[in-house]
Write a protein that holds these residues in place. Structure first.
Motif, short mmCIF file in Angstrom:
data_model
loop_
_atom_site.label_atom_id
_atom_site.label_comp_id
_atom_site.label_asym_id
_atom_site.label_seq_id
_atom_site.Cartn_x
_atom_site.Cartn_y
_atom_site.Cartn_z
N ARG A 34 46.02 25.77 34.97
CA ARG A 34 45.05 26.65 35.74
C ARG A 34 45.85 27.93 35.89
N THR A 35 44.46 29.40 35.23
CA THR A 35 44.66 30.56 35.59
C THR A 35 44.59 31.07 36.76
N SER A 36 44.72 32.19 37.02
CA SER A 36 43.85 32.53 37.91
C SER A 36 42.37 33.39 37.13
N VAL A 37 42.50 33.40 35.74
CA VAL A 37 41.47 34.21 35.20
C VAL A 37 40.17 32.85 35.43
N HIS A 38 40.24 31.80 35.49
CA HIS A 38 39.71 30.50 34.99
C HIS A 38 39.87 29.90 36.18
N ALA A 39 39.99 30.56 37.40
CA ALA A 39 40.15 29.78 38.32
C ALA A 39 39.02 30.16 39.65
N SER A 40 38.88 31.44 39.37
CA SER A 40 37.39 32.14 39.55
C SER A 40 37.23 33.58 38.89
N PRO A 41 35.65 34.10 38.68
CA PRO A 41 35.81 35.18 38.17
C PRO A 41 36.11 36.44 39.41
N ARG A 42 35.67 35.93 40.37
CA ARG A 42 36.82 36.53 42.03
C ARG A 42 38.19 37.82 41.47
N PHE A 43 38.61 37.20 40.74
CA PHE A 43 39.71 37.85 40.30
C PHE A 43 39.23 38.36 39.49
N ALA A 44 38.75 38.87 38.07
CA ALA A 44 38.50 39.56 37.63
C ALA A 44 37.57 41.38 38.74
N THR A 45 36.66 40.33 39.19
CA THR A 45 36.28 41.33 40.26
C THR A 45 37.10 42.36 41.18
N ALA A 46 38.05 41.83 41.06
CA ALA A 46 39.44 42.68 41.98
C ALA A 46 40.38 43.74 40.79
N ILE A 47 40.02 42.88 39.44
CA ILE A 47 40.52 44.05 38.85
C ILE A 47 39.75 45.94 38.35
N ALA A 48 38.37 44.80 38.21
CA ALA A 48 37.04 45.64 38.31
C ALA A 48 37.11 46.90 39.40
N ARG A 49 37.42 46.92 40.26
CA ARG A 49 37.71 47.81 41.70
C ARG A 49 38.56 47.88 41.53
N LEU A 50 40.38 47.79 40.86
CA LEU A 50 41.38 48.15 40.88
C LEU A 50 41.04 49.63 39.01
N LEU A 51 40.40 49.32 38.30
CA LEU A 51 39.83 50.01 37.48
C LEU A 51 39.02 51.59 37.34
N VAL A 52 38.76 50.78 38.35
CA VAL A 52 37.37 51.89 39.06
C VAL A 52 38.32 53.23 39.39
N ASP A 53 39.30 51.94 40.60
CA ASP A 53 40.09 53.41 41.21
C ASP A 53 41.26 54.19 40.06
N VAL A 54 41.51 53.70 38.88
CA VAL A 54 41.92 54.05 37.76
C VAL A 54 41.33 55.27 37.42
N ASP A 55 39.70 55.65 36.84
CA ASP A 55 38.98 55.70 36.51
C ASP A 55 39.14 57.20 37.39
N THR A 56 39.32 57.11 38.59
CA THR A 56 38.70 57.82 39.38
C THR A 56 39.65 58.88 39.48
N ALA A 57 41.37 58.27 39.79
CA ALA A 57 42.91 59.03 39.59
C ALA A 57 42.86 59.72 38.29
N LEU A 58 42.02 59.29 37.46
CA LEU A 58 42.23 59.27 35.81
C LEU A 58 41.54 61.52 35.79
N GLY A 59 40.44 60.92 36.96
CA GLY A 59 39.62 62.75 36.42
C GLY A 59 38.24 62.24 35.53
N HIS A 60 37.76 60.61 35.34
CA HIS A 60 36.28 59.93 34.80
C HIS A 60 36.63 60.64 33.35
N PRO A 61 38.36 60.15 32.99
CA PRO A 61 37.61 60.77 31.16
C PRO A 61 37.05 60.70 30.15
N ALA A 62 36.75 61.06 28.83
CA ALA A 62 35.81 60.47 28.25
C ALA A 62 36.22 59.60 27.88
#
Length: 338
Positions: A34-62
């Motif tokens: 059992r991995t976090s990925v298969h335990a719940s899509p909520r794990f991916a939701t958290a990673i998605a939030r992290l990606l949004v933060d990274v996108d902002t820090a990068l200045g929304h690159p093309a």
């Protein structure tokens, strides 16, 4: 009769990634553990939030890279894509790094490849990847420290030659053996693998999530383990099971810094996911009367969050986050390395 004695690193490499090896033939982690990925899509939701933060820090690159290393079935990428706002997905280049064949249900936008991209601007995720990077095992014997040899067909072991100078250097710094019977798993192949990820970041964040331990609490007998069909089995490197060992993430931290990381956080999955918005808190009982369907949905989310953040289970995993030329995302910057 034993026909061939191998070092554990060679035996693991053949068993997991050689011709007909466990992962080469397309075995999926969810079928065996059992991995976090298969335990719940909520794990991916958290990673998605992290990606949004990274996108902002990068200045929304093309172009914004999202790289899933050791992607398995590709479910993490699929779930992340389903959680993102359209303003990001139109610029996103999702890439799965996996030697197994591409599943038929992966979104067409996902690039499926067997090796790491040359350069990354964005987020790289290595979820339970480093624990499958093959490594050697050594044991403190009556004759000194010796490399452990294994019979790949049975898992039987015997002492071999003295460790190499590279192995000894790593041992002395990260996992010193103090008395006969003590064993260690030589982690420099994982350090090199992680450095190869960080070194490919032009700008962005790399995170490694895995079973881990630290220098002041290494397990004296090591952590080699086998998994098959949802059960723990002896670690026999014959290709019939997954063979894994916990990761010295503290050593990987130093390797990442040498590869160019400009900021670092080493924490637990529990702390990281709580910082990213998961809670595990049950909804108020009054909601069951005012909004029964909403209450059931919130209760399910709370249960999934609780599993992902359980300190004695998935929440106890180590999280190593390292950036190159951006600060740690605000969601993680309040955390401190223990």
């Amino acid at each position: 009769m034993v026909t061939e004695w191998l070092t554990w690193r060679t035996a693991m490499e053949r068993a997991l990634y050689g011709e007909g090896g466990f992962y080469r033939r397309g075995e999926r982690p969810a079928a065996h553990f059992r991995t976090s990925v298969h335990a719940s899509p909520r794990f991916a939701t958290a990673i998605a939030r992290l990606l949004v933060d990274v996108d902002t820090a990068l200045g929304h690159p093309a172009r914004l890279d999202l790289v899933d290393i050791g992607a398995g079935s590709g479910r993490l990428l699929s779930n992340i894509l389903a959680s993102l706002p359209s303003g990001i997905t139109s610029r996103l280049v999702p890439t799965a790094v996996e030697i197994a064949p591409r599943p038929s249900d992966i979104p067409a936008s996902v690039t499926w490849r067997a090796d790491l991209p040359d350069r990354i601007t964005g987020l790289a995720v290595a979820n339970e990847w480093l624990d499958n990077v093959p490594l050697d095992v050594v044991e403190h014997t009556a004759d000194g420290v010796r490399t452990v040899l294994v019979d790949p067909s049975s898992g039987s072991e015997r002492p071999g030659a003295e460790p190499s100078a590279e192995d000894r250097d790593w041992l002395d710094r990260w996992w010193p053996l103090r008395e006969p019977g003590d064993r260690a798993e030589i982690g420099h192949p994982r350090c090199a693998a992680w450095a190869s990820v960080v070194g490919r970041l032009d700008r962005g964040l790399a995170i490694a999530v895995d079973y881990s331990h630290a220098r002041d609490s290494r397990p004296p007998c090591g952590t080699l383990t086998g998994y098959r069909d949802g059960a723990t089995v002896p670690a026999v490197p014959d290709g019939s099971c997954d063979v894994t060992a916990h990761v010295a993430l503290d050593a990987c931290t130093t390797a990442g810094e040498r590869a160019g990381a400009t900021s670092t956080l080493l924490t637990t999955q529990r702390a990281a996911l709580l910082a990213l918005g998961l809670s595990g808190a049950r909804p108020p009982l009054t909601m069951a009367h005012s909004d029964p369907r909403g209450y059931v949905a919130a209760l399910c989310r709370a249960g999934e969050d609780a599993e992902l953040t359980d300190p004695s289970g998935l929440g106890g995993f180590g999280w190593l986050a390292q950036t190159v030329d951006i600060p740690l995302p605000p969601s993680l910057s309040s955390l401190t390395t223990p």
